[in-house]
Design a protein around this motif. Structure first.
Motif, PDB file in Angstrom:
ATOM      1  N   LEU A  38      35.577   4.930 -33.017  1.00 56.63           N
ATOM      2  CA  LEU A  38      35.851   3.549 -33.431  1.00 56.63           C
ATOM      3  C   LEU A  38      36.248   2.676 -32.241  1.00 56.63           C
ATOM      4  O   LEU A  38      35.891   1.501 -32.163  1.00 56.63           O
ATOM      5  N   VAL A  39      36.976   3.269 -31.304  1.00 51.88           N
ATOM      6  CA  VAL A  39      37.368   2.509 -30.110  1.00 51.88           C
ATOM      7  C   VAL A  39      36.128   2.242 -29.252  1.00 51.88           C
ATOM      8  O   VAL A  39      35.900   1.125 -28.790  1.00 51.88           O
ATOM      9  N   LYS A  40      35.312   3.274 -29.091  1.00 52.53           N
ATOM     10  CA  LYS A  40      34.087   3.122 -28.288  1.00 52.53           C
ATOM     11  C   LYS A  40      33.166   2.069 -28.893  1.00 52.53           C
ATOM     12  O   LYS A  40      32.513   1.302 -28.186  1.00 52.53           O
ATOM     13  N   GLU A  41      33.123   2.044 -30.222  1.00 57.22           N
ATOM     14  CA  GLU A  41      32.265   1.066 -30.913  1.00 57.22           C
ATOM     15  C   GLU A  41      32.927  -0.307 -31.009  1.00 57.22           C
ATOM     16  O   GLU A  41      32.407  -1.215 -31.659  1.00 57.22           O
ATOM     17  N   LYS A  42      34.118  -0.417 -30.440  1.00 58.58           N
ATOM     18  CA  LYS A  42      34.898  -1.657 -30.445  1.00 58.58           C
ATOM     19  C   LYS A  42      35.282  -2.124 -31.858  1.00 58.58           C
ATOM     20  O   LYS A  42      35.501  -3.313 -32.102  1.00 58.58           O
ATOM     21  N   LYS A  43      35.340  -1.183 -32.767  1.00 62.14           N
ATOM     22  CA  LYS A  43      35.783  -1.539 -34.121  1.00 62.14           C
ATOM     23  C   LYS A  43      37.306  -1.498 -34.213  1.00 62.14           C
ATOM     24  O   LYS A  43      37.910  -2.135 -35.064  1.00 62.14           O
ATOM     25  N   VAL A  44      37.895  -0.695 -33.349  1.00 60.92           N
ATOM     26  CA  VAL A  44      39.351  -0.741 -33.183  1.00 60.92           C
ATOM     27  C   VAL A  44      39.587  -1.135 -31.726  1.00 60.92           C
ATOM     28  O   VAL A  44      39.178  -0.415 -30.813  1.00 60.92           O
TER      29      VAL A  44
ATOM     30  N   ILE B 139      46.254   7.299 -46.015  1.00 60.06           N
ATOM     31  CA  ILE B 139      45.132   6.443 -45.614  1.00 60.06           C
ATOM     32  C   ILE B 139      43.856   6.877 -46.334  1.00 60.06           C
ATOM     33  O   ILE B 139      42.972   6.067 -46.565  1.00 60.06           O
ATOM     34  N   ASP B 140      43.804   8.150 -46.701  1.00 55.37           N
ATOM     35  CA  ASP B 140      42.597   8.682 -47.366  1.00 55.37           C
ATOM     36  C   ASP B 140      42.270   7.911 -48.649  1.00 55.37           C
ATOM     37  O   ASP B 140      41.149   7.974 -49.144  1.00 55.37           O
TER      38      ASP B 140
ATOM     39  N   LYS C 264      36.149   7.605 -41.910  1.00 55.61           N
ATOM     40  CA  LYS C 264      36.126   6.740 -40.724  1.00 55.61           C
ATOM     41  C   LYS C 264      36.571   5.314 -41.096  1.00 55.61           C
ATOM     42  O   LYS C 264      37.332   4.675 -40.358  1.00 55.61           O
ATOM     43  N   THR C 265      36.112   4.852 -42.244  1.00 57.31           N
ATOM     44  CA  THR C 265      36.510   3.517 -42.693  1.00 57.31           C
ATOM     45  C   THR C 265      38.017   3.442 -42.945  1.00 57.31           C
ATOM     46  O   THR C 265      38.667   2.449 -42.605  1.00 57.31           O
ATOM     47  N   THR C 266      38.586   4.494 -43.510  1.00 56.60           N
ATOM     48  CA  THR C 266      40.033   4.469 -43.787  1.00 56.60           C
ATOM     49  C   THR C 266      40.811   4.384 -42.473  1.00 56.60           C
ATOM     50  O   THR C 266      41.827   3.691 -42.391  1.00 56.60           O
ATOM     51  N   ILE C 267      40.303   5.079 -41.463  1.00 56.47           N
ATOM     52  CA  ILE C 267      40.998   5.075 -40.171  1.00 56.47           C
ATOM     53  C   ILE C 267      40.928   3.670 -39.564  1.00 56.47           C
ATOM     54  O   ILE C 267      41.939   3.115 -39.123  1.00 56.47           O
ATOM     55  N   GLU C 268      39.754   3.103 -39.603  1.00 55.74           N
ATOM     56  CA  GLU C 268      39.572   1.759 -39.054  1.00 55.74           C
ATOM     57  C   GLU C 268      40.505   0.757 -39.744  1.00 55.74           C
ATOM     58  O   GLU C 268      41.221  -0.011 -39.099  1.00 55.74           O
TER      59      GLU C 268
ATOM     60  N   LEU D   2      37.004  10.588 -34.875  1.00 52.43           N
ATOM     61  CA  LEU D   2      36.538   9.332 -35.469  1.00 52.43           C
ATOM     62  C   LEU D   2      37.249   8.122 -34.869  1.00 52.43           C
ATOM     63  O   LEU D   2      36.634   7.080 -34.632  1.00 52.43           O
ATOM     64  N   LEU D   3      38.540   8.262 -34.594  1.00 48.26           N
ATOM     65  CA  LEU D   3      39.249   7.117 -34.008  1.00 48.26           C
ATOM     66  C   LEU D   3      38.696   6.825 -32.607  1.00 48.26           C
ATOM     67  O   LEU D   3      38.526   5.667 -32.212  1.00 48.26           O
TER      68      LEU D   3
END
Ligand code: BGC
Ligand code: BGC
Length: 600
Positions: free
Chosen positions: A337-343, A293-294, A301-305, A333-334
């Motif tokens: 991302l969940v908290k920010e509702k991006k995932v 993913i890297d 963080k973007t790669t994880i999203e 980071l994941l």
């Protein structure tokens, strides 16, 4: 709060030991309901042994869901017992977590349990492709599965159902061949053999079909490269292996490093989610490749999203504390991302459901530790017999002038030469003991070709061995074992596939003495052999046969016939490659499916 926690723990322990009749789905739902976000993310995290071995408390702290043994990670002792001991100790750490969800361990047992010294090493897939024998491939997988389970491990990153279309590719040998039909048949057979009747059986191991999608189709055969073709072609050539493996019950798939028309597979939501999960109905989980993913973005963080939203359920992370893009960063980071509702949390739940379903299917929590009964069977005579049979069936006879083969067991003199003659490491190739394979580290229990010949001939036969053929005179027969030294992945990418100069010269030298020259080629793919083929009396493509070299002598001396057929078109020149069966202008040195036999 404490009280609430202990009630929860009690409830969970009860739910884990619920009667079996209760179906997996409802058990998974019950467990999921109790999990915190951190615990869910832990189940989506797979860490390499080397990254976590000095931070073992992190296993419980982060509820790590999976650990892998990468190609170069190994326990202090590489014996079967050494592996089983480390497995047991790690599984014990997982039981310190609140929910006690067991770890699933993964390893690349791609031709037998190949990292374990003393295990049977089978032919690499290219050789199995030559056998055309799905029952045999299923048997190979069954033995491999038992040996894996003997070290506690439950998950095998195999079969590789790549359809290798360009022999420049260093991973050609991990593919069963160039034809999607062959790949799909043998890949499905492997899945069935590996997973057995039921995933919860003591000897069953979870298969991981890889690498989705198009790994064998990259331009110029570049490892991790770009596969350029339209969707119809992608589906026709590279997808059948997955369709068939899913039908055979495959419950995990590894996503590929390669791109398709410039888009990296790890971020390809269309292929991962819409095609694989929805259209093909894949119910298992998707794991990423090693730090793959890297490559999606400079920003971790973007790669994880991108990768989780594309459909990845578990991320393979080689790095630990102090290194970049490590598992703690991933988890942190994941969560953000969940908290920010991006995932979306629904995506997390879906991933965790998939992982937990497999763990329940496998009944890991009730078989937490390595079964010592199986540990002692690793490398058994019975298992080696299966390897030997696979070797016999994988050999392809390309030339046999004057019917020089089969050799008589009563010949007066046999010269044995070539750098592969006395090297089990070379017969095994890459992914053996070490990621890149090895010709210097000992591989217990194997039989070299030299030894196999000695084991076969009569007492009167004189075997004269010198790697460089210097001792040969003008009488007798020479058996010359030449070919590729071990390599894995990108280290095997080649723009020139000619037989090495020293190998070609050795064949020339022996030929010039006026003796009959039998060439055994050890290689992960067809090499350019034209001139040497001319000079040889007989020529055998033996691929990468593994530890059971005796299977080669069995056929050379006529106890068994040749049955192997080419899994690849054999090219004449580099310019011809890629050349594959069905091409419009098809003028190979030997066609796909070629293979001579002894006349009865
Ligand atoms: C390879 C995979 C392998 C993984 C774990 C990657 O580099 O592409 O085939 O399963 O490493 O070792
Ligand atoms: C690991 C392999 C992995 C490779 C990826 C190596 O260091 O041991 O498991 O496949 O890196 O490039």
């Amino acid at each position: 709060m404490k009280l609430l926690l202990s009630i929860l723990v009690c409830f969970f322990t009860l739910s884990l030991s619920q009667p079996k009749e209760k179906n997996v789905d409802s058990r998974v739902e019950a467990l999921l309901k109790q999990m915190t976000l951190d615990e869910k993310i832990g189940q989506m995290t797979q860490v390499d042994y080397d990254a976590i071995k000095n931070h073992v408390d992190d296993i419980a702290k982060y509820s790590i869901g999976s650990i892998l043994w990468g190609g170069n990670s190994e326990p202090p002792s590489v014996t079967p017992q050494g592996w089983a001991d480390v497995y047991d100790s790690f599984q014990k750490y997982s039981q310190n977590s609140r929910l006690k969800i067991p770890i699933i361990f993964g390893i690349d047992a791609v031709h037998g349990h190949n990292n374990v010294n003393g295990a049977v090493i089978f032919p690499h897939n290219v050789g199995l492709g030559a056998t055309r024998n799905s029952a045999l491939v299923a048997k190979v997988a069954e033995v491999t599965s038992l040996e894996i389970k003997g070290t506690g491990i439950q998950w095998d990153f195999a079969p590789c159902v790549a359809v290798a279309r360009n022999e420049r590719w260093g991973r050609t040998y991990e593919s069963y061949g160039e034809d999607p039909e062959l790949v799909k048949t043998l890949g499905a057979a492997y899945v069935k053999g590996m997973q057995g009747e039921n995933l919860s059986d003591k000897t069953s191991t979870l298969a991981c079909v890889k690498h989705f999608l198009g790994d064998g189709g990259t331009t110029n055969g570049k490892d991790q490269g770009n596969t350029e073709c339209d969707e119809v072609t992608l589906r026709k050539i590279h997808m059948p292996g997955y369709v068939e493996a899913i039908k055979a019950g495959a419950k995990s798939i590894m996503v590929s490093y390669n791109s398709w028309n410039g888009v990296k597979m790890h971020g390809n939501k269309y292929l991962l989610t819409d095609v694989l999960k929805k259209e093909l109905g894949f119910k298992g989980f998707l794991v990423s490749d090693w730090a793959a993913i890297d490559q999606l973005d400079k920003d971790y963080k973007t790669t994880i999203e991108k990768s989780i939203n594309a459909g990845l359920d578990m991320i393979m992370i080689p790095n630990g504390p102090g290194q970049e893009n490590n598992y703690i960063e991933f988890i942190t980071l994941l969560k953000q991302l969940v908290k920010e509702k991006k995932v979306p949390i629904s995506r997390i739940d879906d991933a965790v459901r998939r992982v937990l379903s497999v763990k329940y299917d496998m009944n890991i929590s009730e078989n937490l530790y390595a079964d010592k009964n199986l540990t002692t069977q690793i490398g058994s005579a019975q298992h080696r017999e299966v390897g030997r049979e696979a070797v016999r069936q994988s050999l392809v006879l390309l030339k046999n002038d004057n019917n020089v083969l089969p050799l008589s067991k009563n010949l007066k003199k046999i010269y044995v030469a070539g750098n592969g003659a006395d090297s089990v490491g070379m017969l095994c190739g890459g992914w053996t003991i070490d990621w890149q394979g090895n010709t210097s580290r000992a591989i217990s229990g194997g039989t070299s070709i030299l030894q196999a010949i000695k084991n076969t001939v009569s007492r009167e036969t004189q075997i004269i061995y010198s790697a460089d053929g210097s001792m040969a005179d003008s009488t007798g027969v020479a058996v010359v074992v030449v070919g590729e030294e071990p390599y894995a992945e990108m280290f095997g990418d080649r723009s020139d596939l000619s037989l090495s100069k020293s190998d070609a010269e050795l064949i020339d030298r022996l030929k010039s003495k006026g003796i009959q020259v039998v060439v055994i080629l050890i290689s992960g793919r067809p090499l350019l052999i034209n001139a040497s083929l001319e000079k040889s009396t007989a020529f055998v493509a033996a691929w990468l046969p593994g530890t059971e070299g005796q299977g080669i002598a069995d056929v050379l001396f006529g106890d068994f016939n040749f049955v192997g057929k080419l899994p690849h078109t054999w090219p004449k020149t580099m310019e011809q490659i890629p050349i594959n069966v069905g091409d419009a202008n098809y003028a190979p040195l030997f066609p796909y499916g070629f293979g001579l036999t002894y006349k009865k």
